[in-house]
Design a protein around this motif. Structure first.
Motif, PDB file in Angstrom:
ATOM      1  N   ASP A   1       0.890  -1.179  -0.113  1.00 29.51           N
ATOM      2  CA  ASP A   1       0.329   0.291   0.102  1.00 29.51           C
ATOM      3  C   ASP A   1       0.635   1.006   0.046  1.00 29.51           C
ATOM      4  OD1 ASP A   1      -1.716   1.505   0.749  1.00 29.51           O
ATOM      5  OD2 ASP A   1      -2.737   0.985   2.388  1.00 29.51           O
ATOM      6  N   ALA A   2       1.115   2.031  -1.094  1.00 30.97           N
ATOM      7  CA  ALA A   2       1.745   3.432  -1.881  1.00 30.97           C
ATOM      8  C   ALA A   2       1.008   3.977  -1.419  1.00 30.97           C
ATOM      9  CB  ALA A   2       2.602   3.283  -2.655  1.00 30.97           C
ATOM     10  N   ASP A   3       1.907   5.017  -0.781  1.00 30.35           N
ATOM     11  CA  ASP A   3       0.905   6.493   0.055  1.00 30.35           C
ATOM     12  C   ASP A   3      -0.365   7.167  -0.936  1.00 30.35           C
ATOM     13  OD1 ASP A   3       1.270   9.000   1.136  1.00 30.35           O
ATOM     14  OD2 ASP A   3       2.552   9.903   0.655  1.00 30.35           O
ATOM     15  N   TYR A   4      -0.824   7.951  -0.448  1.00 28.44           N
ATOM     16  CA  TYR A   4      -1.701   8.408  -0.765  1.00 28.44           C
ATOM     17  C   TYR A   4      -2.014   9.929  -1.178  1.00 28.44           C
ATOM     18  CZ  TYR A   4      -6.454   9.824  -2.628  1.00 28.44           C
ATOM     19  OH  TYR A   4      -7.740  10.473  -3.310  1.00 28.44           O
ATOM     20  N   ASP A   5      -0.682  10.025  -2.867  1.00 30.83           N
ATOM     21  CA  ASP A   5      -0.081  11.047  -1.984  1.00 30.83           C
ATOM     22  C   ASP A   5      -0.929  11.926  -3.506  1.00 30.83           C
ATOM     23  OD1 ASP A   5       2.037  13.533  -1.785  1.00 30.83           O
ATOM     24  OD2 ASP A   5       3.554  12.343  -3.313  1.00 30.83           O
ATOM     25  N   ARG A   6      -1.676  12.800  -2.641  1.00 28.06           N
ATOM     26  CA  ARG A   6      -2.554  13.364  -3.688  1.00 28.06           C
ATOM     27  C   ARG A   6      -2.428  14.609  -3.872  1.00 28.06           C
ATOM     28  NH1 ARG A   6      -8.367  15.044  -1.404  1.00 28.06           N
ATOM     29  NH2 ARG A   6      -7.748  17.414  -2.364  1.00 28.06           N
ATOM     30  N   ASP A   7      -1.127  15.820  -2.877  1.00 21.41           N
ATOM     31  CA  ASP A   7      -1.123  16.516  -3.665  1.00 21.41           C
ATOM     32  C   ASP A   7      -0.189  17.073  -4.612  1.00 21.41           C
ATOM     33  OD1 ASP A   7      -2.748  17.851  -1.440  1.00 21.41           O
ATOM     34  OD2 ASP A   7      -1.374  17.578   0.001  1.00 21.41           O
ATOM     35  N   ASP A   8       0.862  15.776  -4.215  1.00 22.20           N
ATOM     36  CA  ASP A   8       1.819  15.724  -5.563  1.00 22.20           C
ATOM     37  C   ASP A   8       1.178  16.207  -6.874  1.00 22.20           C
ATOM     38  OD1 ASP A   8       3.737  16.353  -6.921  1.00 22.20           O
ATOM     39  OD2 ASP A   8       4.140  13.708  -6.419  1.00 22.20           O
ATOM     40  N   TRP A   9       0.271  15.000  -6.851  1.00 23.72           N
ATOM     41  CA  TRP A   9      -0.785  14.749  -7.915  1.00 23.72           C
ATOM     42  C   TRP A   9      -1.208  15.356  -8.429  1.00 23.72           C
ATOM     43  CZ3 TRP A   9      -4.956  14.911 -10.448  1.00 23.72           C
ATOM     44  CH2 TRP A   9      -5.616  14.511 -11.833  1.00 23.72           C
ATOM     45  N   PHE A  10      -2.350  16.679  -7.775  1.00 27.77           N
ATOM     46  CA  PHE A  10      -2.602  18.003  -8.288  1.00 27.77           C
ATOM     47  C   PHE A  10      -1.409  19.285  -8.634  1.00 27.77           C
ATOM     48  CE2 PHE A  10      -6.790  16.502  -6.048  1.00 27.77           C
ATOM     49  CZ  PHE A  10      -7.340  17.287  -6.862  1.00 27.77           C
ATOM     50  N   ALA A  11      -0.245  19.667  -7.879  1.00 31.06           N
ATOM     51  CA  ALA A  11       0.211  20.073  -8.688  1.00 31.06           C
ATOM     52  C   ALA A  11       0.830  19.538  -9.824  1.00 31.06           C
ATOM     53  CB  ALA A  11       1.883  19.918  -7.400  1.00 31.06           C
ATOM     54  N   ARG A  12       1.393  18.502 -10.433  1.00 31.84           N
ATOM     55  CA  ARG A  12       1.362  18.059 -11.124  1.00 31.84           C
ATOM     56  C   ARG A  12       0.887  18.057 -12.126  1.00 31.84           C
ATOM     57  NH1 ARG A  12       5.859  12.675 -11.432  1.00 31.84           N
ATOM     58  NH2 ARG A  12       6.447  13.349  -8.954  1.00 31.84           N
ATOM     59  N   ALA A  13      -0.610  17.829 -12.006  1.00 31.64           N
ATOM     60  CA  ALA A  13      -1.598  18.143 -13.011  1.00 31.64           C
ATOM     61  C   ALA A  13      -2.499  19.705 -13.310  1.00 31.64           C
ATOM     62  CB  ALA A  13      -3.068  17.285 -12.184  1.00 31.64           C
ATOM     63  N   ARG A  14      -1.525  20.450 -12.474  1.00 34.39           N
ATOM     64  CA  ARG A  14      -1.493  22.036 -12.470  1.00 34.39           C
ATOM     65  C   ARG A  14      -1.611  22.690 -13.918  1.00 34.39           C
ATOM     66  NH1 ARG A  14       0.604  23.834  -8.293  1.00 34.39           N
ATOM     67  NH2 ARG A  14      -1.018  23.533  -7.048  1.00 34.39           N
ATOM     68  N   GLY A  15      -2.824  23.342 -14.602  1.00 30.12           N
ATOM     69  CA  GLY A  15      -3.122  23.278 -16.196  1.00 30.12           C
ATOM     70  C   GLY A  15      -3.410  22.743 -16.870  1.00 30.12           C
ATOM     71  N   MET A  16      -3.352  21.342 -16.499  1.00 25.41           N
ATOM     72  CA  MET A  16      -3.834  20.525 -17.328  1.00 25.41           C
ATOM     73  C   MET A  16      -5.487  19.734 -17.539  1.00 25.41           C
ATOM     74  SD  MET A  16      -0.329  17.689 -17.787  1.00 25.41           S
ATOM     75  CE  MET A  16       1.206  17.989 -16.926  1.00 25.41           C
ATOM     76  N   GLU A  17      -6.124  20.478 -16.211  1.00 21.13           N
ATOM     77  CA  GLU A  17      -7.076  20.186 -15.479  1.00 21.13           C
ATOM     78  C   GLU A  17      -8.048  20.131 -17.110  1.00 21.13           C
ATOM     79  OE1 GLU A  17      -5.565  22.776 -12.482  1.00 21.13           O
ATOM     80  OE2 GLU A  17      -5.496  22.695 -15.386  1.00 21.13           O
ATOM     81  N   HIS A  18      -8.521  20.679 -17.949  1.00 23.93           N
ATOM     82  CA  HIS A  18      -9.448  20.491 -19.107  1.00 23.93           C
ATOM     83  C   HIS A  18      -8.780  19.888 -20.598  1.00 23.93           C
ATOM     84  CE1 HIS A  18     -12.619  22.366 -16.960  1.00 23.93           C
ATOM     85  NE2 HIS A  18     -10.734  23.951 -16.967  1.00 23.93           N
ATOM     86  N   GLU A  19      -7.697  18.894 -20.070  1.00 22.24           N
ATOM     87  CA  GLU A  19      -6.917  18.048 -21.383  1.00 22.24           C
ATOM     88  C   GLU A  19      -7.735  17.322 -21.089  1.00 22.24           C
ATOM     89  OE1 GLU A  19      -4.574  18.982 -23.088  1.00 22.24           O
ATOM     90  OE2 GLU A  19      -4.028  20.189 -22.612  1.00 22.24           O
ATOM     91  N   PRO A  20      -8.038  16.389 -22.430  1.00 22.63           N
ATOM     92  CA  PRO A  20      -9.063  15.393 -23.140  1.00 22.63           C
ATOM     93  C   PRO A  20      -8.379  13.752 -22.332  1.00 22.63           C
ATOM     94  CG  PRO A  20      -7.890  16.085 -24.911  1.00 22.63           C
ATOM     95  CD  PRO A  20      -7.232  16.585 -24.023  1.00 22.63           C
TER      96      PRO A  20
END
Length: 194
Positions: A46-65
């Protein structure tokens, strides 16, 4: 998982999915993996639920298909963490079941897997086609037999949003997290807008 066990392949499940949103959905998916792993005696990490890092990486791609650069980022992030764990713990091969979904681009997934494994000498990515020979139909059969939770979107908040927009445009109710179980309804399922 059953196919690898039947073939005598010893493996470990590495669960790293910081993209899955909301937390209730993440927990449902993780718990189903744990339940199956325990049933067959498969080690589960069970690895880390590192959602803050995921959201930081996704920033600017919120409307990508779907299947676009956001998905590539997401696969890269998860494969990079998997490859690091595999390297640190002496696993020579890693793979993913992501490609079984007809909604995913298998080449995109495999490219990300190969790229992550290439960082570590002695680590290979196995790009087996899980869809062939009726793999997708077998997945549904096993899901029904095991009464697995049936997810209705990829997992991230943007996939949830876009799926619900599509459902609304087609006069369908929004996704209700936890409701669609094969034989195990969850009365606490809540509609999610994304």
């Amino acid at each position: 998982m059953e196919a690898m066990l039947a073939s005598g392949i010893a493996y470990t499940i590495f669960f790293y999915n910081p993209n899955i949103h909301p937390r209730k959905e993440y927990d449902l998916r993780k718990d189903e993996n744990i339940r199956f792993a325990e049933k067959f005696g498969v080690p589960f990490i069970d690895a880390d639920y590192d959602r803050d890092d995921w959201f930081a990486r996704a920033r600017g791609m919120e409307h990508e298909p779907e299947r676009g650069i956001r998905c590539t980022m997401c696969f890269d992030m998860r494969f990079e963490r998997t490859a690091l764990y595999a390297h640190e713990h002496g696993f020579p091969v890693m793979t993913s079941s992501l490609g079984i979904s007809r909604w995913k681009n298998m080449q995109q997934i495999n490219d990300c897997g190969h790229r992550a494994a290439a960082r570590y000498p002695g680590l290979a990515y196995w790009d087996y086609n899980w869809r062939k020979a009726g793999g997708s139909a077998r997945m549904i059969e096993i899901s029904k037999r095991e009464a697995f939770y049936q997810q209705e979107y990829c997992g991230c908040v943007y996939s949830l949003r876009d799926t619900n927009l599509h459902r609304k445009a087609n006069q369908r109710a929004p996704i209700r997290i936890g409701v669609l179980y094969y034989g195990r309804p969850d009365p606490d399922g809540e509609a999610q807008d994304g």
